[in-house]
Design a protein around this motif. Sequence first.
Motif, mmCIF file in Angstrom:
data_model
loop_
_atom_site.group_PDB
_atom_site.id
_atom_site.type_symbol
_atom_site.label_atom_id
_atom_site.label_comp_id
_atom_site.label_asym_id
_atom_site.label_seq_id
_atom_site.Cartn_x
_atom_site.Cartn_y
_atom_site.Cartn_z
ATOM 1 N N GLY A 16 -3.869 11.295 -8.422
ATOM 2 C CA GLY A 16 -4.824 10.643 -9.323
ATOM 3 C C GLY A 16 -4.197 9.892 -10.486
ATOM 4 O O GLY A 16 -4.905 9.376 -11.335
ATOM 5 N N THR A 17 -2.872 9.826 -10.529
ATOM 6 C CA THR A 17 -2.222 9.079 -11.610
ATOM 7 C C THR A 17 -2.644 7.614 -11.562
ATOM 8 O O THR A 17 -2.901 6.998 -12.590
ATOM 9 N N VAL A 18 -2.699 7.087 -10.352
ATOM 10 C CA VAL A 18 -3.097 5.686 -10.199
ATOM 11 C C VAL A 18 -4.213 5.610 -9.167
ATOM 12 O O VAL A 18 -4.384 6.534 -8.353
ATOM 13 N N VAL A 19 -4.977 4.518 -9.242
ATOM 14 C CA VAL A 19 -6.042 4.356 -8.254
ATOM 15 C C VAL A 19 -5.748 3.213 -7.283
ATOM 16 O O VAL A 19 -6.459 3.034 -6.305
ATOM 17 N N ARG A 20 -4.724 2.445 -7.604
ATOM 18 C CA ARG A 20 -4.360 1.376 -6.677
ATOM 19 C C ARG A 20 -2.883 1.053 -6.829
ATOM 20 O O ARG A 20 -2.271 1.388 -7.847
ATOM 21 N N VAL A 21 -2.351 0.401 -5.819
ATOM 22 C CA VAL A 21 -0.927 0.088 -5.806
ATOM 23 C C VAL A 21 -0.765 -1.409 -5.588
ATOM 24 O O VAL A 21 -1.395 -1.975 -4.688
ATOM 25 N N LEU A 22 0.042 -2.029 -6.439
ATOM 26 C CA LEU A 22 0.340 -3.456 -6.267
ATOM 27 C C LEU A 22 1.726 -3.572 -5.653
ATOM 28 O O LEU A 22 2.708 -3.088 -6.213
ATOM 29 N N GLY A 23 1.759 -4.138 -4.450
ATOM 30 C CA GLY A 23 3.044 -4.273 -3.753
ATOM 31 C C GLY A 23 3.038 -5.521 -2.894
ATOM 32 O O GLY A 23 2.485 -6.545 -3.292
ATOM 33 N N TRP A 24 3.663 -5.435 -1.752
ATOM 34 C CA TRP A 24 3.737 -6.594 -0.860
ATOM 35 C C TRP A 24 3.289 -6.209 0.549
ATOM 36 O O TRP A 24 3.447 -5.055 0.957
ATOM 37 N N LYS A 25 2.735 -7.179 1.243
ATOM 38 C CA LYS A 25 2.552 -7.006 2.686
ATOM 39 C C LYS A 25 3.052 -8.270 3.364
ATOM 40 O O LYS A 25 3.145 -9.321 2.724
ATOM 41 N N ASN A 26 3.374 -8.137 4.634
ATOM 42 C CA ASN A 26 3.918 -9.304 5.320
ATOM 43 C C ASN A 26 2.846 -10.353 5.516
ATOM 44 O O ASN A 26 1.671 -10.044 5.709
ATOM 45 N N GLY A 27 3.286 -11.598 5.468
ATOM 46 C CA GLY A 27 2.377 -12.699 5.742
ATOM 47 C C GLY A 27 2.398 -12.979 7.230
ATOM 48 O O GLY A 27 2.656 -12.089 8.048
ATOM 49 N N GLU A 28 2.216 -14.230 7.569
ATOM 50 C CA GLU A 28 2.212 -14.588 8.975
ATOM 51 C C GLU A 28 3.573 -14.301 9.599
ATOM 52 O O GLU A 28 3.675 -13.897 10.735
ATOM 53 N N PHE A 38 -3.202 -2.099 -2.629
ATOM 54 C CA PHE A 38 -3.534 -1.028 -1.680
ATOM 55 C C PHE A 38 -4.246 0.070 -2.455
ATOM 56 O O PHE A 38 -3.841 0.415 -3.558
ATOM 57 N N ASP A 39 -5.318 0.638 -1.855
ATOM 58 C CA ASP A 39 -6.009 1.676 -2.602
ATOM 59 C C ASP A 39 -5.978 3.034 -1.906
ATOM 60 O O ASP A 39 -6.649 3.967 -2.320
ATOM 61 N N SER A 40 -5.188 3.163 -0.829
ATOM 62 C CA SER A 40 -5.093 4.478 -0.181
ATOM 63 C C SER A 40 -3.759 4.598 0.538
ATOM 64 O O SER A 40 -3.087 3.596 0.815
ATOM 65 N N ALA A 41 -3.400 5.822 0.847
ATOM 66 C CA ALA A 41 -2.167 6.070 1.583
ATOM 67 C C ALA A 41 -2.248 5.410 2.946
ATOM 68 O O ALA A 41 -1.249 4.904 3.477
ATOM 69 N N GLU A 42 -3.435 5.370 3.512
ATOM 70 C CA GLU A 42 -3.607 4.773 4.845
ATOM 71 C C GLU A 42 -3.328 3.280 4.790
ATOM 72 O O GLU A 42 -2.640 2.728 5.648
ATOM 73 N N LEU A 68 -9.354 -3.686 -14.684
ATOM 74 C CA LEU A 68 -10.221 -2.872 -13.827
ATOM 75 C C LEU A 68 -10.144 -1.410 -14.247
ATOM 76 O O LEU A 68 -9.256 -1.004 -14.994
ATOM 77 N N GLU A 69 -11.076 -0.621 -13.739
ATOM 78 C CA GLU A 69 -11.075 0.817 -14.007
ATOM 79 C C GLU A 69 -9.821 1.443 -13.413
ATOM 80 O O GLU A 69 -9.384 1.100 -12.325
ATOM 81 N N GLY A 70 -9.226 2.386 -14.102
ATOM 82 C CA GLY A 70 -8.119 3.163 -13.546
ATOM 83 C C GLY A 70 -6.779 2.454 -13.628
ATOM 84 O O GLY A 70 -6.697 1.244 -13.888
ATOM 85 N N LYS A 71 -5.739 3.257 -13.409
ATOM 86 C CA LYS A 71 -4.377 2.719 -13.518
ATOM 87 C C LYS A 71 -3.921 2.048 -12.239
ATOM 88 O O LYS A 71 -4.297 2.458 -11.144
ATOM 89 N N THR A 72 -3.076 1.045 -12.410
ATOM 90 C CA THR A 72 -2.492 0.363 -11.259
ATOM 91 C C THR A 72 -1.000 0.678 -11.209
ATOM 92 O O THR A 72 -0.315 0.579 -12.222
ATOM 93 N N LEU A 73 -0.541 1.054 -10.033
ATOM 94 C CA LEU A 73 0.899 1.255 -9.843
ATOM 95 C C LEU A 73 1.510 -0.079 -9.441
ATOM 96 O O LEU A 73 0.962 -0.786 -8.591
ATOM 97 N N VAL A 74 2.610 -0.417 -10.081
ATOM 98 C CA VAL A 74 3.265 -1.671 -9.717
ATOM 99 C C VAL A 74 4.754 -1.424 -9.525
ATOM 100 O O VAL A 74 5.347 -0.595 -10.215
#
Lengths: 323, 666
Positions: A16-28, A38-42, A68-74
């Motif tokens: 519960g420290t953070v409610v979302r994670v800011l990272g990267w995902k692959n593009g095309e 991302f907002d979940s481990a899944e 936004l509400e809650g902390k963001t992990l970056v």
Amino acid sequence: MQDTMMKRASELLADGTVVRVLGWKNGEFVYDPTPAVFDSAEALAQDFVYHDFCGSNLSKYLIELSRLEGKTLVFLKPCDSYSLNQLLTEHRIDREKVYIIGIPCDGKLDPDTVRSSAEGILSAVTEGDSVQVETMYGNVTLNKADCLLERCTVCKSHKVVVFDEMLGENGTVNPDSNRFDMVEKLEAMTPEERYEFWRGELSRCIRCNACRNVCPACSCEQCVFDSPTSGVSQKAAADSFEENMFHIIRAFHVAGRCTDCGECSRVCPQHIPLHLLNRKFIKDINTYYGEYQAGAEAGSRAPLVNFTMDDCEPNVIYKGGSK
Amino acid sequence: MLRIGVFVCHCGTNIAGTVDVKAVAETLGKEPAVVFSTDYPYMCSEAGQNIIKDAIKEYQLEGVVVCSCSPRMHEATFRKAVAAAGLNPYMLEVANIREQCSWIHKDMAEGTAKAIVLGRTAVAKVQLNAPLTAGESPVVKRALVIGGGIAGIQTALDIAEAGYPVDIVEKEPTIGGKMTQIDKTFPTLDCSSCILTPKMVECAQNENITIYSYSEVEAVTGFVGNFSVKIRRKARFVDEDKCTGCGACTEKCPVKNAPDAYNLGLSNRHAAYIPFAQAIPNVAVLDKERCIKLTKGKCGLCSTVCSAGAIDYEQQDSFVEEKYGAIVAATGYNPINIDGYDEFAYSQSKDVVTSLEFERILKADGPTEGHLARLSDGKQPKTIVFVQCVGSRESGSAHGCGKEYCSKICCMYTAKHAMLCREKYPDTDVYVFYIDVRTPGKNYDEFYRRAVEQYGVHYIKGMVGKVAPQADGTLDVQASDLISNEQLHVKADMVVLAAAIEPDKSARPLATMLTASMDTNDFFTEAHAKLRPVESPTAGVFLSGVCQGPKDIPETVAQAGAAASKVIGLLAKDKLSCNPCVAHSNEMKCNGCSSCANVCPYGAITYEDKDFSRRKDGTMMRRVASVNEAVCQGCGACTVACPSGAMDLKGFATSQIMAEVDAICK
């Protein structure tokens, strides 16, 4: 690294420290990863990536996310952390709403350079000084130093300057980066040569606004170029030079606030070396007002909005002379 | 589009001599929106103003452009005229076609063309003017005088006499300044201390005056009527309230080799000292560079002998913060450093002295207790040579420290010195080498004539080229006599150099703090060289004494009184009308980055979190700037610092400036 980051992010989401994670995902393609929330481990397990094409600076996204509400992990690389500090200085991000994990960086790959030597890239893994590129047509080994982004070849700092925790060992500032070498070359040119250089570079601009949109210093609520009352928005250029003014005005607007993160040049589809404009300002500020690195610490007073008794008189600067 | 009227002034021939005013009026009359255009010999005259008033009514003008002198001269006049005719006074623009046009051009065609451009620019700007209303700000009824010499003392006394509290900040341990070091004063030859010390005592006794001695101004914020000043009270290691000035500490102090600044280093004093007998406040100081206790941690003798228990080795610099309605700069002067003048052998011979050092030699509490004596061997000099203009009136200074200006006081004090020498020691031969003798002033020239005619001082027109110390202790003075056109050698026992004077070094940083302007010689600039000589262009800052330009004691006292009367005039007002041309922030554009607050010299900008929700479900708090209009002085620093263009200045909006630029480039 990717697995460690994902594991730690999942833990922080879980407790519960953070409610979302800011990272990267692959593009095309693997070489165009894109910032993602991302907002979940899944969700993390499905899309989260971190590799040497993940060059983009995530700091600017936190302006919106910290509202936004809650902390963001970056996850912040060293250069991204300078941008974050600068945004904290300008009160653009609420520090309380951000959880920062610092990640060490020893250079990110320039997808264009890699692609010029390897077609059909499936993955690229850095091993020491070399890059093992897996392509649809077999494996290619490249010299890492030849594939780095420009900013990484003259890296000013391997140090993450703001974080809540570090994954891996933090690096150090690199004062001998030689990042002003090209600026010095430009300074040595005659005004005519320099004018021709910039006209040549800027003439390729297609005004896609990518440099502005990615720039962490260009975070105005309403950009002057979009403001209908500014007198410049939607105005037809009177001549071909007026179009070039976009970059000159932008360089002035970020002067003293630009941390030299190099995103402008990284994203430019026309490969205009926009960072040189900003570096000229940084170099001048260093010369006239003493060494100053924007974003090195949060809350620092930039020389251009600060006055000290030691500042040189304006006439000295107009003359371009020394103190 | 507003209906604009244009009024072109001839200013006699000041403008009409180089600008075809009829052509200007005619051309501007064809500008879109200009419904009336005329010219008149003196727009500022009653008749001229009436033309404007009548035209406003007759042509239903909504904006007025006057092409005339600088707005610094008559903007207020024309604003009142416009207001009298029912327009908002800020619907007026002045195009400066005199200082910025007719006076600097010689060619009529060129001047006319430029005047038309300047007029067109003002027409473009006034189109975007908006009616503005001035607010009011209260006046803090307290004055600050920076510098406690005769200038500061006189100003403070006059202000205090009028009933207003006034603080004096003096960087030395005592007030009094240069006048305390001087022996006699010209042209009456009365004793300097005898006329000064009563005024010093009066300062100490006056209930309206607070003296912050051994203190310096650290920071100044605010504006006319409302300055906030931070004063650093340097640690003197003596409790000012307990010290009785008995002098026991100064007698017992074992350190005896500290150069005595009061005697310009010509003698030594103790590390614990009171600068001189009549010091105000009469409180000891410990020299922290020399005191054994403060440097090495041992000794402590002064503390043992002090019956008042006033010695405090732990004392730290403290700070006083106070609000003032007006500030007077009275920072005074110093003789220049003449080490660069090798030809006069100043650093080689003890018997070559500056005039101020010579004052100390003549004065009873000086290094020779008032006896005219050589500092090298204590003998009475038989031949004295005075050299005028050492460092004054030097163009393209070869020495690197010379001044182009005349120091003004040297001719008179040298005549005084020469006269005093001949008076007290008639067997002394006195020579004065001069470029010109400049002695205008009441009873001044008579004074100089007396030195020549009655006292037989040898005045020789010509400069001294070289002073060479001889083996027998005399000085060979080589000079030219321009009138008899010959080279001279004078065998002198003593040489006195009339060193140029320059503003005190504290003036430049102070000017920066006050945002008061200075000239290239670091003298404060007055608001108008002739008509506002004791006011700085920065409102609420006044000038007293030599910090504004070289002057002698009578002139300084006169100017000090004038500065005081200006201060009193300001403090007598309860409220000042504010400048309505202030900054304001467009909250929709503001990022809340603080750039504007960082550059604001007046602390006029604060931030608040405001809700800019566009969604019904959530809040969207943003930090935005807001300007305190009573504090903002309209300098515009914020408008250029703002990265997003959210800050704008009323009356000088970015859109107005751009319209002006467009009009110039048309």
